[in-house]
Design a protein around this motif. Structure first.
Motif, PDB file in Angstrom:
ATOM      1  N   ASP A 287       0.862  -1.159   0.002  1.00 54.57           N
ATOM      2  CA  ASP A 287       0.020  -0.021   0.078  1.00 54.57           C
ATOM      3  C   ASP A 287       0.698   1.404   0.095  1.00 54.57           C
ATOM      4  OD1 ASP A 287      -2.151  -1.802  -0.101  1.00 54.57           O
ATOM      5  OD2 ASP A 287      -2.348  -1.473   2.040  1.00 54.57           O
ATOM      6  N   LYS A 288       2.064   1.341  -0.724  1.00 61.91           N
ATOM      7  CA  LYS A 288       2.841   2.408  -0.763  1.00 61.91           C
ATOM      8  C   LYS A 288       2.157   3.475  -1.844  1.00 61.91           C
ATOM      9  CE  LYS A 288       7.239   3.636  -0.027  1.00 61.91           C
ATOM     10  NZ  LYS A 288       7.968   3.427   1.262  1.00 61.91           N
ATOM     11  N   VAL A 289       2.121   4.847  -1.526  1.00 64.97           N
ATOM     12  CA  VAL A 289       1.747   5.804  -2.230  1.00 64.97           C
ATOM     13  C   VAL A 289       2.938   6.625  -2.767  1.00 64.97           C
ATOM     14  CG1 VAL A 289       0.214   7.978  -2.243  1.00 64.97           C
ATOM     15  CG2 VAL A 289      -0.480   5.822  -0.775  1.00 64.97           C
ATOM     16  N   VAL A 290       2.964   6.561  -4.007  1.00 71.75           N
ATOM     17  CA  VAL A 290       4.001   7.308  -4.731  1.00 71.75           C
ATOM     18  C   VAL A 290       3.673   8.246  -5.993  1.00 71.75           C
ATOM     19  CG1 VAL A 290       5.779   5.369  -4.130  1.00 71.75           C
ATOM     20  CG2 VAL A 290       4.319   5.371  -6.399  1.00 71.75           C
ATOM     21  N   PRO A 291       4.503   9.239  -6.038  1.00 70.78           N
ATOM     22  CA  PRO A 291       4.182  10.043  -7.107  1.00 70.78           C
ATOM     23  C   PRO A 291       4.268   9.492  -8.581  1.00 70.78           C
ATOM     24  CG  PRO A 291       6.220  10.578  -6.250  1.00 70.78           C
ATOM     25  CD  PRO A 291       5.986   9.594  -5.679  1.00 70.78           C
TER      26      PRO A 291
ATOM     27  N   ASN B 200      -8.595   3.373  -9.790  1.00 72.90           N
ATOM     28  CA  ASN B 200      -9.361   3.736  -8.725  1.00 72.90           C
ATOM     29  C   ASN B 200      -9.066   3.044  -7.586  1.00 72.90           C
ATOM     30  OD1 ASN B 200     -10.929   5.610  -9.836  1.00 72.90           O
ATOM     31  ND2 ASN B 200     -12.555   4.172 -10.596  1.00 72.90           N
ATOM     32  N   THR B 201      -8.533   1.675  -7.557  1.00 73.68           N
ATOM     33  CA  THR B 201      -8.297   0.850  -6.464  1.00 73.68           C
ATOM     34  C   THR B 201      -6.706   0.463  -6.537  1.00 73.68           C
ATOM     35  OG1 THR B 201      -8.741  -1.103  -7.838  1.00 73.68           O
ATOM     36  CG2 THR B 201     -10.479  -0.231  -6.724  1.00 73.68           C
ATOM     37  N   GLY B 202      -6.013   1.274  -7.378  1.00 71.90           N
ATOM     38  CA  GLY B 202      -4.567   1.118  -6.861  1.00 71.90           C
ATOM     39  C   GLY B 202      -4.124   0.254  -8.206  1.00 71.90           C
TER      40      GLY B 202
ATOM     41  N   VAL C  82      -0.404   5.076  -7.300  1.00 71.88           N
ATOM     42  CA  VAL C  82       0.461   6.008  -7.675  1.00 71.88           C
ATOM     43  C   VAL C  82      -0.318   7.418  -8.227  1.00 71.88           C
ATOM     44  CG1 VAL C  82       2.158   6.602  -9.867  1.00 71.88           C
ATOM     45  CG2 VAL C  82       1.708   4.248  -8.878  1.00 71.88           C
ATOM     46  N   GLY C  83      -0.105   8.557  -7.648  1.00 73.98           N
ATOM     47  CA  GLY C  83      -0.761   9.622  -8.092  1.00 73.98           C
ATOM     48  C   GLY C  83      -0.003  11.042  -7.873  1.00 73.98           C
ATOM     49  N   TYR C  84      -0.677  12.012  -7.566  1.00 75.14           N
ATOM     50  CA  TYR C  84       0.162  13.324  -7.760  1.00 75.14           C
ATOM     51  C   TYR C  84      -0.335  14.019  -6.324  1.00 75.14           C
ATOM     52  CZ  TYR C  84      -0.275  12.941 -12.680  1.00 75.14           C
ATOM     53  OH  TYR C  84       0.025  12.304 -13.972  1.00 75.14           O
TER      54      TYR C  84
ATOM     55  N   LEU D  12      -5.712   9.672  -6.530  1.00 78.15           N
ATOM     56  CA  LEU D  12      -5.482   8.905  -5.100  1.00 78.15           C
ATOM     57  C   LEU D  12      -7.084   8.848  -4.753  1.00 78.15           C
ATOM     58  CD1 LEU D  12      -2.416  10.472  -3.707  1.00 78.15           C
ATOM     59  CD2 LEU D  12      -2.599   8.196  -4.970  1.00 78.15           C
ATOM     60  N   ARG D  13      -7.868   7.558  -5.005  1.00 79.76           N
ATOM     61  CA  ARG D  13      -9.099   7.513  -4.533  1.00 79.76           C
ATOM     62  C   ARG D  13      -9.331   6.854  -2.988  1.00 79.76           C
ATOM     63  NH1 ARG D  13      -9.391  10.004  -8.746  1.00 79.76           N
ATOM     64  NH2 ARG D  13     -10.513   9.656 -10.470  1.00 79.76           N
ATOM     65  N   MET D  14      -8.527   6.100  -2.726  1.00 79.15           N
ATOM     66  CA  MET D  14      -8.423   5.678  -1.494  1.00 79.15           C
ATOM     67  C   MET D  14      -8.666   6.659  -0.246  1.00 79.15           C
ATOM     68  SD  MET D  14      -8.515   2.401  -2.271  1.00 79.15           S
ATOM     69  CE  MET D  14      -8.152   1.248  -0.988  1.00 79.15           C
TER      70      MET D  14
END
Lengths: 193, 936
Positions: free
Chosen positions: B137-141, B190-192, B211-213, B242-244
């Motif tokens: 569940d990493k969030v990265v640009p 939507n779900t990564g 992956v988002g902004y 990033l919807r989550m």
């Protein structure tokens, strides 16, 4: 309802068991379609089926041999499935919000509503004298969820997949059992007449 | 004492030098190395104790002892704790496998011993036998690189790793750990993005990466709606993808959570109290954005919409509008309100101001008009923006009497005219018109009953009184009443012929007029324009010009191109209008719509006179400037004349040779030529010419041909003779007859002399036998061809002579004697061209010489027998007998036309020399033969 047209018997004359069986068949198709939609969203599931133990396992009562008791047994499983489905919906809404309103989300709500109707129908059948296993306690969404949460989103997706598989399995089982139940009831009525 | 001190210093210096010279082992080894992993951050903190400040660090993947870091770092000790601390960021999640680290001190080229290895265990140690995937569940640009590792289950084998739908190439890090590195990651769904690891036993392990902004919000603005609280809004900016819920953007306004925005429904935050400065912080796992705004409350007043808008009083020209406010604080606010009135062609915007404005009087409305009113207000001082607009409200004003009409009168003739008026616009009718009232009066009779005219009519006929002027009054009526009447006096009729009408040329589709000022024009001037030649219900248009103006432009809107207009200027006074000037012209000239008419040609000798008539005026569509005359050829027109005088409507084309011609005549205006009229004409010769060409020329040609043929034949006469008229052998006779040179010394009987000649008019190419009367022979024996011209008469004569009546028998019987007698004749000449065959000659000799057959056709057999006997006698006498054995008129003659002239047997009707003979007998006794042979 689609299932209402499956029999040549007029609606007014159809027994409650017959209607419940038709509803179970319809629900089984809905669950199958729901899993297809989920596979489309999570592409990896189309190629790799996750393993693991069954989420809904009920030990048969030693005396559960009659069809009516089997209906009660299936109903207990469906109640468990209902609990899992509601947990699934809560979890997904919590994660994704209610903004997503695609076919998957719409059908997911339909399945929950119809499953509620089926539980009510089978409960009415059992109240007419057909006993069964004692009702299982309602599922709490927190039960076992911590482990899933700790495992991350991927584990949650796998869990969702397994819940949908359980729904398919038990609605199919309910359809067959209720059909058998209806047949027996119908035969008994014919003999009485 | 001093000696001990000196000794001690020397010893200490020696020890230090020896340490420096020794290198390895002399620097103290760093002590107490500890490793502190931060698993989510993938960092490893190393702390140790040492007196040095420069260190060599080495970090390994423990299981395979792969060096992942070998670096020399300068780290100073923390002055408080005395510990050295250094942090390493691992590209690989530290759980993937065990990591070991060691450290040694360095002083330029000298280093200490390595410290003992310190290890942090990974999740691939035997004690953790399950499968794992890191990171979770990493969030990265978007665009970042990332390494994922998969730890396969104990006693299981790795199969593959996939990033989304893409299979990746994995690297083995330990016995159970495999890793992939993904570069430049795209935004997730939507779900990564799912990253999965599959073992040979189909055990599925995976992770999800988002992956988002970072947030892109901007433009924070705070304002007040109720003069107390604040509402701050901003623009969302770029979608973070990033919807989550855990990675959504969270907002705080001045440090307080913004519930409205965090529920993702709006991008605004409210505050119950106005603060002069505002700070909005937007934060998600990938970044933070801080927006600020500051303003006084009075500068940011954004009023709510007025409510309960209603009209309390409506008139024809005004209405009073009233409304209320939902915020009590507005009642003291100096505000400006804007009303927008919407109506067909009558829309307008009006501003009103005042404290707590709640009603206005709307002036200058138009009667009988449906208006829709909307209202919005704003703070008058430090105006910020218009408030919300009220709901539309409908107002319908009352009706009023119409305005006066614009009337004009036009005289078609001296005793007929028509009064015209212009329809009233909505602004002037003030209500739906129900009709017009027309009344006329004169000096003699006043106050005639007005006539009602339906609202769709805009003219009325007038019959003026010859004795005095008539004044016509017209008024419009609507439900509110009658308008002021408009009057006009009948002007004197002036026909165009009575005036000098000037030619008027349009300018850009308009007429620009100017005239001399007239002192009598106390009420100005009226310019009238109407299609020329129109009468009765004409589209008359006019415009009244003030007295001060002596020019006017008739706009193209009221003119039609290609139509001739008559434009008149009248001076207006208290009496009848007076005509000042008149023009005729086209606002825009066009080519004529029809060609010239009655185009006709007239030939005079070799000249052609073309004449035509001009097109009717309504088809001219412009002033005719002239005509062009073309000669039409197959593919084009040749201009032969350009007649620039439109009055000239004929043209003479001269010097045409006999042939067919097509002429095209076109009229032209300044816009160009019309399609043209066409006429055809065929030029023929004169009678004398025809005589000359038809008779004399062929005769001359024939004459020349004859001369040429004659000359040619004369030059080649020998050849012609040989070719067509070879020498005919003379008949062979026994005895003295054999001599061809001398003339026969037999004087023929005057009735048996026979000439055998060719008869060309019978189309016989063979010889014919012609009896020649004795008396003629004597006179014509030198010109034998004269006999050839005779046909039947000669035969008949011969027949009469030879076959004749019964008296001839004596003559025939005498013929032997006569033949004998003819021996001495010097005038006897036998011309027989068909007898050349030696065979026939021999045949003739066998019979004792040639004996011409003499067989009577019409005569009885008895005489024939007599003839045979006579001929037998003659044969003995070898005398010549003329042959006459066929009848020309008999059908058989036709079958033997090819053999006509051939000798025949006296006993047979067959020809002695058949046609199949190779040597055909040639005619030899024609004048042409004689001519060629040189005989006279």
């Amino acid at each position: 309802m689609e299932g209402a047209a499956d029999s040549d018997t007029p609606v007014t004359e159809r027994s409650a068991a017959d209607r419940a069986a038709a509803l179970a068949r319809l629900l089984h198709r809905d669950c199958t379609r729901l899993l297809e939609l989920y596979k489309e969203r999570e592409s990896f599931l189309s190629q790799h089926a996750p393993g693991g133990e069954r989420l809904v396992t009920l030990a048969l009562c030693p005396e559960a041999l009659s069809t009516g008791e089997q209906v009660g047994h299936v109903r207990s499983a469906l109640r468990r499935c209902m609990g899992l489905l509601e947990c699934l919906i809560v979890r997904e809404v919590e994660e994704m919000g209610e903004e997503l309103e695609g076919e998957y989300e719409s059908l997911r709500k339909t399945v929950r509503d119809r499953l509620g109707h089926l539980l009510h129908s089978t409960g009415a059948l059992l109240e007419e004298g057909e006993g069964g296993c004692p009702p299982s306690p309602p599922l709490q969404c927190t039960e076992g969820q911590d482990e899933v949460e700790a495992s991350g989103s991927f584990a949650a997706k796998i869990w969702t997949y397994r819940v949908l598989l359980e729904l398919i399995h038990w609605t199919d089982s309910a359809s067959q059992t209720l059909h058998l139940f209806h047949s027996e009831k119908h035969g008994q009525q014919q003999q009485l007449l | 004492m001093q000696g001990w001190v000196t000794l001690a210093l020397l010893l200490s210096l020696r020890v230090k030098r020896s340490l420096g010279q020794n290198g390895v082992g002399e620097l103290p080894v760093p002590r107490g190395l500890t490793l502190s992993p931060d698993l989510p951050a993938q960092t490893l903190s190393l702390t140790w104790q040492s007196d040095s400040s420069l260190f060599d660090l080495e970090i390994f993947h423990t299981e395979l002892m792969n060096v992942v870091l070998n670096e020399t770092v300068a780290v100073k000790a923390d002055p408080v704790t005395g510990l050295h601390s250094w942090t390493w960021h691992s590209p690989l999640p530290l759980e993937c496998t065990s990591h070991s680290a060691r450290i040694r001190a360095r002083n330029q080229q000298s280093v200490s011993q390595w410290s003992p290895l310190q290890t942090i265990p990974g999740s691939d140690i035997p004690e953790k036998s399950e499968s794992f995937m890191f990171p979770q569940d990493k969030v990265v640009p978007v665009g970042s690189n990332m390494t994922f590792c998969c730890i396969v289950k104990e006693k299981d084998d790795f199969k593959e790793m996939m990033y989304g739908r893409q299979e990746m190439s994995a690297t083995r890090l330990s016995r159970r750990t495999y890793a992939i590195t993904v570069t430049n990651q795209p935004a997730s769904g939507n779900t990564g993005t799912n990253v999965i690891c599959c073992s040979q036993r189909l055990t599925l392990t995976g992770a999800v990466v988002f992956v988002g902004y970072p947030p892109g919000d901007e433009g924070l603005v705070c304002e007040t709606r109720d003069l107390a609280s604040a509402e701050c809004s901003w623009k969302k900016g770029r979608d973070t993808r990033l919807r989550m819920k855990r990675s959504r953007t969270k907002y705080t306004l001045n440090g307080r959570d913004c519930l409205e925005a965090n529920e993702r429904k709006t991008w605004w935050c409210g505050s119950k109290v106005w603060e002069e400065s505002w700070t909005l912080v937007a934060r998600n796992p990938l970044g933070t954005v801080q927006l600020t705004d500051s303003a006084q409350l009075t500068d940011r007043v954004h009023l709510l919409a007025p409510v309960n808008v209603t009209v309390v009083e409506v008139e024809a020209w005004s209405a009073t509008l009233q409304w209320s406010w939902s915020v009590a604080a507005y009642k003291k606010l100096e505000m400006v309100c804007q009303l927008q009135l919407f109506a067909h062609e009558l829309s307008s915007t009006r501003n009103y101001s005042g404290p707590g404005l709640s009603s206005v009087v709307l002036e200058s409305l138009w009667p009988d008009v449906d208006y829709t009113v909307t209202l919005r207000c704003g703070s008058k001082h430090s105006f910020w923006k218009w408030g919300n607009e009220s709901a539309p409200y409908r107002i319908h004003t009352k009706m009023d009497r119409p305005d006066a009409l614009d009337v004009w009168i036009r005289m078609d003739s001296s005793n007929t005219g028509r009064v015209f008026w212009k329809p009233l616009s909505m602004r002037k009718s003030h209500g739906a018109l129900v009709g017009y009232e027309v009344s006329q009066s004169s000096a003699e009779e006043d106050g005639r009953t007005p006539v009602s005219v339906p609202p769709g009519n805009f003219s009325y006929p007038i019959i003026p009184n010859n004795s005095s002027d008539i004044t016509v009054a017209v008024a419009a009526r609507n439900p509110a009443g009658l308008s002021q009447p408009s009057t006009v006096t009948t002007p004197a009729y002036r026909a165009d012929s009575q005036l000098s009408v000037s030619k008027l040329l349009g300018t850009n589709g308009s007429f620009v007029l100017s005239w001399q000022p007239n002192l009598n024009a106390s009420n100005g001037y009226a310019v009238e324009w109407v299609p020329t030649g129109c009468s009765g219900l004409c589209p008359v248009d006019w415009k009244k010009v003030p007295e001060s103006d002596c020019s006017f432009t008739v706009n193209s809107d009221s003119l039609v191109a290609g139509v001739r207009y008559t434009v008149s200027v009248y001076s207006l006074s208290t009496g009848a209008p007076t005509l000042l000037q008149r023009w005729q012209g086209y606002s825009q000239e066009m080519i004529p719509s029809q060609s010239v008419s009655e185009l006709s040609p007239s030939q005079t000798g070799s000249d052609v006179l073309l004449s035509w008539k001009a097109t009717a005026m309504e088809h001219q569509r412009g002033f005719i400037r002239g005509y062009t005359v073309y000669l039409a050829n197959a593919a084009h027109l040749d201009l032969i004349a350009n007649i620039s005088d439109p009055e000239v409507q004929s043209y003479r084309v001269k010097g045409l040779s006999p042939s067919s011609y097509k002429f095209v005549v076109k009229a032209y205006t300044s816009a160009g030529e019309d399609a043209g009229s066409t006429v055809d004409i065929k030029i023929e010769m004169d009678t004398a010419d025809m005589l000359f060409v038809g008779i004399l020329v062929p005769l001359g040609i024939m004459f020349c041909c004859l001369i040429l043929i004659s000359i040619c034949c004369y030059k080649k006469r020998e050849w012609v003779k040989k070719a067509f008229y070879p020498e005919i052998p003379g008949p062979k006779v026994p005895g003295d007859w054999s001599s061809p040179q001398g003339p026969l010394d037999v004087k023929p009987s005057p009735h048996s002399l026979v000439h055998i000649v060719e008869n060309p008019e019978r189309d016989f190419t063979k010889e014919g036998l012609f009896p020649v009367p004795e008396e003629e022979e004597e006179s014509e024996n030198d010109n034998i061809e004269v006999d050839t011209d005779s046909d039947e008469p000669a035969l008949l004569r011969y027949y009469n002579q030879v076959v004749g009546d019964g008296s001839h028998s004596n003559q025939v019987s005498d013929s032997s004697g006569s033949s004998t007698a003819s021996v001495g004749s010097t005038q006897t000449e036998i011309t027989y061209a068909g007898i050349q065959s030696p065979t026939s000659s021999q045949g003739a000799c066998r019979g004792g010489g040639y004996r011409p057959q003499m067989q009577s056709v019409a005569g009885p057999a008895e005489p024939q027998i007599e003839f045979e006997a006579d001929f037998q006698d003659d044969a003995l006498n070898t005398g010549y007998k003329p042959q006459c054995s066929w009848q020309l008129d008999s059908p058989e003659a036709e079958n033997f036309t090819g053999s006509l002239g051939s000798p025949t047997s006296v006993t047979s009707s067959r020809f002695l020399i058949p046609e199949s003979s190779e040597e055909k007998p040639q005619p030899s006794n024609t004048w042409f033969h004689n001519f060629l042979s040189g005989k006279s």
